[in-house]
Design a protein around this motif. Sequence first.
Motif, PDB file in Angstrom:
ATOM      1  N   ASP A 261     -12.407  -8.393 -37.581  1.00 23.32           N
ATOM      2  CA  ASP A 261     -11.766  -7.840 -38.776  1.00 23.32           C
ATOM      3  C   ASP A 261     -12.639  -6.772 -39.421  1.00 23.32           C
ATOM      4  OD1 ASP A 261      -9.627  -9.567 -38.399  1.00 23.32           O
ATOM      5  OD2 ASP A 261     -10.417 -11.086 -39.768  1.00 23.32           O
ATOM      6  N   ASN A 262     -13.960  -6.950 -39.340  1.00 21.38           N
ATOM      7  CA  ASN A 262     -14.905  -6.018 -39.969  1.00 21.38           C
ATOM      8  C   ASN A 262     -16.123  -5.808 -39.076  1.00 21.38           C
ATOM      9  OD1 ASN A 262     -13.574  -5.921 -42.707  1.00 21.38           O
ATOM     10  ND2 ASN A 262     -13.994  -8.108 -42.542  1.00 21.38           N
ATOM     11  N   GLN A 263     -16.734  -4.641 -39.251  1.00 22.63           N
ATOM     12  CA  GLN A 263     -17.964  -4.323 -38.527  1.00 22.63           C
ATOM     13  C   GLN A 263     -18.892  -3.552 -39.446  1.00 22.63           C
ATOM     14  OE1 GLN A 263     -17.552  -2.335 -34.719  1.00 22.63           O
ATOM     15  NE2 GLN A 263     -19.327  -1.073 -35.153  1.00 22.63           N
ATOM     16  N   GLU A 264     -20.173  -3.914 -39.405  1.00 21.57           N
ATOM     17  CA  GLU A 264     -21.174  -3.211 -40.207  1.00 21.57           C
ATOM     18  C   GLU A 264     -22.336  -2.854 -39.289  1.00 21.57           C
ATOM     19  OE1 GLU A 264     -24.348  -4.376 -43.655  1.00 21.57           O
ATOM     20  OE2 GLU A 264     -22.327  -5.187 -43.846  1.00 21.57           O
ATOM     21  N   LEU A 265     -22.755  -1.601 -39.341  1.00 18.38           N
ATOM     22  CA  LEU A 265     -23.831  -1.113 -38.488  1.00 18.38           C
ATOM     23  C   LEU A 265     -25.003  -0.663 -39.343  1.00 18.38           C
ATOM     24  CD1 LEU A 265     -25.019  -0.061 -35.783  1.00 18.38           C
ATOM     25  CD2 LEU A 265     -23.708   2.032 -36.156  1.00 18.38           C
TER      26      LEU A 265
END
Length: 165
Positions: free
Chosen positions: A34-38
């Motif tokens: 649902d979400n991705q953080e880099l």
Amino acid sequence: MKLYKISTLLFLCLSTPSWALSNDTEQPIYIDSDNQELDIQKNIVTFTGNVILRQGSIDIRADKVVITRPNGQDGQETIDAYGKPATFHQIMDDGKPIDGASLKMRYETAIDFLKMTDEAILIQEGSEIQGNVITYKIDEQRLVAESGKTKRVTTILQPKNLNKK
């Protein structure tokens, strides 16, 4: 003596010539979430919300997956999966599946090391191992299950006749 025989039988049940399909680790990794953080500076990618990670026959389902690449070095990734529980499914070279679940899983790609922590369970052909911590050194085919403070390691072995049905 009986414990030794059970341990030997368990070892034979869970250590076949190939833990998983030989080419799984050579396949691309696909991750849906649902979400991705880099975090580019720290080389950390965090996936949250209904995370599905696939690589060859490997299928990991979790609430959160964190992939860390120390110093940006390819092949040195650490994959941490968290869930209630986090699960994995994999097909071995002989076509038989292996399934596992725990609240936390950690896979270190550089050393082929899997660690399942908190309510860990590993199932193969109806036989299973349950413990607080289950570790598996893939290249050495060495599995260790450890108990927690209130529970012991539990092993359930299915008779061969049951598996042939």
